[in-house]
Design an enzyme around this catalytic site. Structure first.
Site, PDB file in Angstrom:
ATOM      1  N   GLU A 224       0.583  -1.177   0.349  1.00  0.00           N
ATOM      2  CA  GLU A 224       0.308  -0.039   0.188  1.00  0.00           C
ATOM      3  C   GLU A 224       0.962   1.136   0.101  1.00  0.00           C
ATOM      4  OE1 GLU A 224      -2.340  -0.484   3.280  1.00  0.00           O
ATOM      5  OE2 GLU A 224      -3.479  -2.305   1.998  1.00  0.00           O
ATOM      6  N   GLU A 355      -5.821  -7.600  -1.070  1.00  0.00           N
ATOM      7  CA  GLU A 355      -6.804  -8.213   0.658  1.00  0.00           C
ATOM      8  C   GLU A 355      -8.086  -7.875   0.242  1.00  0.00           C
ATOM      9  OE1 GLU A 355      -4.683  -5.664   3.345  1.00  0.00           O
ATOM     10  OE2 GLU A 355      -2.183  -5.964   2.727  1.00  0.00           O
TER      11      GLU A 355
END
Length: 622
Positions: A224, A355
């Site tokens: 991320e 995710e």
């Protein structure tokens, strides 16, 4: 001549019989779909156990399906799961870089990974394993040495092979890794160059080490970190120099460097599938036109896949502040966000949701309607051929028992195993998208408008004021977002919202005494909001006349301003550290914007809020 003819006849008959027998065997194999005619064998060679160069056993055969596209691959990958909080557990600050590999692997309280755990994942219906990795655990990069320890590479390879041995696909990345990524946003050119050197050396080593593996192994450029976290100050204290546009530009540069590094190592890496991290891996930020996928030398068949994550709404997925999901707004939000990703599949890219998931509560139980959430999410992924990878840290999938803890959700994943899809007839496969869409439409139709029957019904002709809040510890929330959602609240919270009917004085409040713990601990974010204010009362401003905390008057620390993020909902930020500069359309009741701020309270004063009340005047601005 006649003698030769007589002697040749038995030979001819034998040959004909042999050919017939071979044909019969081939037909049987084709019907049974075994041997060389097994499912997918046109693009894959048989896997046999062998030992890699460093002595690690694997079933992988090194075969690359060069005519297989990214969008085709994501279908074959089925559903997947993360080996969370394991190889990415960041222990180097406490352990240094020379500790036993198992010390890092277990640093965040996970067990040492075994073949049995991964086999259990496969048996549970997961066809892909994502292995997040913190490579700098075993790299003394501060000294300029970017070498990854051999035993660390070996251990990651062992886990890769646990999954490959089960015929699973595998994704590996560099995952947060102590946030060294903030070096890219440093004010120092020397530090920024070190970031490039680290990234280049890291991926060169990884790509070289694993390049003989088949295309069942996929490399991912980051987690991320490509986006706002390029300005993180954990490692580079002078980071934070990149603007939002520059973060987008740097994200492209890093992703492009990743592609160039891997392709440059040759061998199977010339055509390996590469997973490209989206901006913050956030769906909205990645579908922004400023996000651009890198170019790829292996462009004869698209080998690039986009990676995004999905934890919406965060209060339901990521912490315990929101216990319930399933309103029409919830379904609509999920369906709309996931559909927006077809921007990339329409261009031929694959999409992996690297995710997603719903946090298991601290008592080990599931949140209300978790099964509904998972089903609608997986339906979306099946409809658009996205590959979803569940984020799990020994929670929903128990690594000791090697199974999913909830029977309903276990059945859901078992049903979604790729083998079941592959076994469908062509007619069933053709009808499947319409069937999935019909189920999604029905779920939306059956969903309630709100869980709170006493909530104000907000339509285009109605305006309502309320207080948005996420507490500092993220344990308490109420209707955060520009769309009024009174059902998005922590259990036990009582909100007093008010309908806005025009110019006047109004009071809104929150009572936290019924939430777990009995109070809210400060603000991670908060704003006074007026739904549809910009539409029904354009140019109006908010003048806060009184704030009460626990019934006592509270003095604001700065001057507030009225603004809007979406040209629909009017808001006054109480505590919003994400606003780095005051917007140009900020307005105040007196017309003077001197000293205005998006942070007008001091969290040190709000660590034990049992009640919060705001009285304000609403009127046209000057």
């Amino acid at each position: 001549m006649e003698k030769k003819k007589r002697n040749a006849l038995p030979v001819v008959l034998f040959a004909v019989a042999g050919i017939a027998l071979i044909a019969l065997v081939i037909m049987i194999l084709m019907v049974l779909k075994v041997g060389p005619f097994a499912e997918g064998s046109a693009k894959e060679k048989k896997r046999v156990l062998h030992t890699s160069a460093n002595g690690i056993e694997t079933m992988d055969n090194g075969y690359m399906r060069k005519d297989l596209s990214a969008s085709e691959l994501t279908v074959l990958m089925g559903n997947g799961i993360n080996l969370g909080n394991t190889m990415e557990a960041y222990g180097r600050i406490s352990l240094g870089t020379e500790a036993p590999v198992s010390s890092y692997e277990t640093f965040w309280s996970q067990p040492v990974t075994t073949q049995e755990m991964i086999t259990g994942m496969k048996n549970a219906g997961f066809d892909t394993l994502r292995i997040p990795v913190a490579w700098t655990n075993a790299m003394d990069y501060e000294s300029g040495d970017y070498t990854i320890r051999e035993d660390y590479l070996n251990r990651v390879e062992e886990i890769i092979n646990y999954a490959l041995n089960e015929n699973m696909y595998v994704v590996i990345n560099d995952h947060w890794d102590g946030s060294w990524w903030g070096m890219f946003g440093s004010a120092s050119e020397e530090t920024r160059q070190k970031a490039w050197d680290l990234y280049t050396s890291m991926w060169t080593q990884i790509a070289e080490r694993y390049k003989e593996y088949s295309d069942y192994l996929i490399f991912e450029s980051a987690n991320e970190e490509l986006g706002n976290r390029l300005n993180d100050t954990d490692v580079a204290a002078d980071s934070g120099t990149l603007s939002a546009d520059e973060c987008y530009e740097m994200t492209l540069k890093i992703n492009q460097k990743f592609v160039d590094i891997v392709r440059g190592t040759g061998g199977n890496n010339e055509s390996r599938f590469l997973l490209i991290a989206g901006y913050n891996t956030d769906v909205d930020m990645t579908t922004d036109d400023r996000y651009i996928m890198p170019t790829d030398p292996a462009n004869e068949v698209n080998k690039l896949i986009l990676s995004v994550h999905y934890y919406t709404p965060w209060g339901y997925c990521g912490n315990e502040s929101l216990s319930l999901w399933g309103t029409k707004r919830n379904y609509g939000e999920m369906n709309s966000l996931l559909e927006s990703l077809t921007k990339f599949t329409d261009q031929g890219y694959g999409v992996i949701i690297g995710e997603y998931g719903v946090l298991v509560k601290s008592d080990g139980t599931l949140k209300k309607n978790a099964a509904l959430y998972y089903k609608n999410f997986l339906d979306n992924c099946d409809l658009y051929n996205f590959c979803p990878l569940l984020w799990d840290c020994n929670n929903l999938y128990n690594r000791q028992d090697c199974k999913i803890i909830d029977d309903e959700i276990a059945a859901l994943y078992k049903e979604r195993a790729y083998a079941n899809e592959a076994a469908m007839t062509d007619e069933e496969k053709a009808a499947r998208p319409d069937k999935i869409k019909a189920e999604m439409d029905q779920a939306y139709a059956d969903a309630p408008a709100a869980f709170d029957d006493g909530a104000i019904d907000l339509d285009d002709s109605t305006s309502v004021a309320w207080i948005m809040i996420n507490s500092s510890d993220w344990n308490v929330m109420y209707s955060v977002g520009d769309v009024y959602d009174p059902g998005a609240k922590t259990d036990g919270l009582v909100a007093t919202d008010v309908e806005i009917t025009g110019e006047g004085t109004y009071t809104v409040s929150l009572d936290f005494t019924g939430v777990p713990g009995g109070y809210a601990n400060g603000m991670a974010f908060s704003a006074l909001a007026i739904g549809n204010g910009e539409l029904l009362y354009p140019g109006y401003t908010v003048n806060i006349t009184e704030v009460l905390v626990n019934g006592e008057p509270y003095t604001l620390t700065a001057k507030p301003y009225t603004t809007s993020d979406d040209a629909r909902c009017t808001r006054v930020n109480l505590y919003n550290e994400w606003v780095t500069q005051v917007p140009g359309d900020a307005r105040t009741p007196d017309g003077d914007t001197t000293g205005i701020s998006p942070v007008i309270v001091d969290n040190a004063d709000l660590t034990h809020m049992e009640t919060l009340s705001i009285t304000f005047e609403y009127a046209p601005g000057k």
